[in-house]
Design an enzyme around this catalytic site. Structure first.
Site, PDB file in Angstrom:
ATOM      1  N   HIS A  54       0.831  -1.218   0.000  1.00  0.00           N
ATOM      2  CA  HIS A  54       0.000   0.000   0.000  1.00  0.00           C
ATOM      3  C   HIS A  54       0.864   1.266   0.000  1.00  0.00           C
ATOM      4  CE1 HIS A  54      -3.647  -2.380   0.770  1.00  0.00           C
ATOM      5  NE2 HIS A  54      -2.905  -3.067   1.615  1.00  0.00           N
ATOM      6  N   ASN A 127     -10.078  -3.724   1.638  1.00  0.00           N
ATOM      7  CA  ASN A 127      -9.711  -3.605   0.228  1.00  0.00           C
ATOM      8  C   ASN A 127     -10.953  -3.332  -0.605  1.00  0.00           C
ATOM      9  OD1 ASN A 127      -6.895  -4.072   0.441  1.00  0.00           O
ATOM     10  ND2 ASN A 127      -7.218  -6.284   0.501  1.00  0.00           N
TER      11      ASN A 127
END
Length: 480
Positions: A54, A127
């Site tokens: 990320h 997510n």
């Protein structure tokens, strides 16, 4: 082929590298799994200074407004009354790429929101897909390594990815999602968010319910074709970041309807699907979506580094009324996420303005790198004491997990074919054109793997849906 023994850092041979040590096949991960801790702790420190996963992201401030009463399921103050508002900060991200990578890469998207509640910060970390590639945290560093770069060439490798996936058939559901057009969403505003993991709600009667969170975009779902995503990667690699920032700047505030699926605690024991397996979804026919509220993003950051880059999220940040579950991947993240933040930002990262809760913090933590407040002054940092010091609140204790079974390294107790059922169902839900795009995207990547890996992976696709696998097989042969 000569066998090479896998060992720990101190040279001890590893007996099991596939399953974490848990209490029973569905039980939570045990602290005594020192190999899991060593593996995750080393993985969290492999790169500096950006996030291991990320790394590339964008964020914005906003508000969460309750629209429906769910107090029968949870006593969390954030949901205490309809109309109640809570300030938030949300960060979106790609997963596998570096900070300079393209926003439009075929990759899951992180969707993390920090809620600054009256009882402390609650982080909903998920997510844009409802499932994940693996279900045991012991395999997580290995999986991410396949998404990174080769040690010799420093290039990414399709062969490396498919090698791992072909040996991990539980990944098939997420692969089907990733290589569909959902794998390249049109910016961050036009995608859904999911907790993916199972969490728990605890109500005023101390009853537990298992829960999954769904954030449905109110802008409508829009995806990019593979060709569109590739073109944007070259012409505007910051496409999603720009789209989010400009839309908020122009007063076009993106919003998501927040829903939950609720499962009574007792039903988990005999439900057909293991409810803690993050590679599976709960069918909506069994557990329909219940609307909770609306998340709106309405304020851009003033300083990207200060607010977006230093924002630190972890599922361990929870509040009374919202708890955890025996989900093994979730249990691993409870350690790995805050451990990563301590390494990346320092042990005092929760005192940074973007991470600091709105409520007063009273703990015994002192010193550490980058301590920038009064360090607790002259207050005592131990307890129990004859003096006035912060003390525990036993009324907030959660009902116990029902655990049984001997401590061992268990695989999830699921049927051998269960990994293929939902992947096949998803394939058959797609339109013909969406199926064609999915197969084309898979073949474009899988064609770069060895024939041995291709054969094993095709066998998985065939188990999910015979037509799915045969179509991929035919196109692969046509590419040779």
């Amino acid at each position: 082929m000569k066998k090479i023994d896998l060992t720990t850092a101190n040279g001890r041979k590893v007996d099991n590298n596939q399953n974490s040590l848990t209490a029973g096949s569905r039980g939570p991960v045990l602290m005594q799994d020192v190999y899991l801790q060593e593996k995750l702790a080393h993985f969290d420190r492999e790169e500096i200074p950006e996030r291991i996963v990320h790394a590339k992201g964008a964020g914005a401030h906003g508000t969460f407004t309750v629209t429906n009463d769910i107090t029968q399921y949870t006593k969390a103050a954030i949901f205490s009354e309809v109309g109640k508002q809570t300030r938030t900060f949300t960060r979106f991200s790609t997963v596998g790429g570096e900070r300079g990578s393209a926003d439009t890469a075929r990759d899951p998207r992180g969707f993390a929101t920090k809620f600054y509640t009256a009882e402390g910060n609650w982080d909903l970390v998920g997510n844009n897909t409802p499932v994940f590639f693996i279900r045991d945290p012991l395999k997580f560093p290995d999986f991410i390594h396949t998404q990174k770069r080769m040690p010799d060439s420093n290039l990414k490798s399709d062969n490396m990815m498919w090698d791992f996936w072909s040996k991990s058939p539980e990944s098939l559901h997420q692969i089907t999602t990733l290589f569909s057009n959902r794998g390249t969403p049109d910016g961050y505003r036009h995608m859904n968010g999911y907790s993916s993991h199972t969490y728990s709600f605890i109500n005023a009667n101390n009853e537990r319910f298992w829960v999954k969170f769904h954030l449905k975009t109110m802008q409508g779902i829009k995806n990019l074709s593979a060709d569109e995503a590739t073109k944007l990667a070259g012409t505007n690699p910051d496409y999603a970041t720009e789209d989010l920032f400009v839309s908020i700047k122009n007063g076009e505030f993106p919003s998501w309807k927040v829903h939950v699926q609720i499962m009574p605690e007792v039903e988990a024991e005999n439900y057909a699907i293991n409810p803690f397996d993050v590679t599976k979804v709960w069918p909506h026919a069994d557990y329909p979506l219940i609307e909770v509220g609306i998340l709106e993003l309405n304020k851009n950051p003033k300083n990207y580094f200060n607010e977006v880059e230093q924002a630190a999220f972890s599922p361990s940040n929870k509040v009374p009324g919202i708890g955890l579950s025996p989900d093994k991947m979730l249990q691993g993240r409870l350690f790995s996420y805050p451990d990563t933040q301590r390494y990346r930002l320092g042990v005092n990262y929760n005192a940074l303005p973007i991470n600091k809760p709105d409520v007063e913090v009273n703990n015994g933590f002192r010193n550490g790198a980058m301590r920038f407040d009064d360090n607790g002054g002259d207050s005592l940092n131990y307890e129990p004491s004859h003096y006035t010091v912060p003390t525990e609140s036993p009324e907030l204790s959660e009902p116990p997990f029902k655990i049984n079974g001997d401590a061992d390294r268990y695989a999830y107790d699921s049927d051998e074919n269960s990994d293929f059922v939902q992947a096949g169902n998803l394939y058959r839900l797609l339109s013909k054109s969406e199926q064609n795009d999915l197969v084309t995207n898979i073949v474009g990547s899988l064609s770069n793997a060895t024939s041995e890996i291709q054969a094993l992976q095709i066998s998985h696709f065939k188990k999910a849906d015979l037509g799915y696998g045969r179509t991929i097989e035919k196109q692969l042969r046509g590419n040779k």
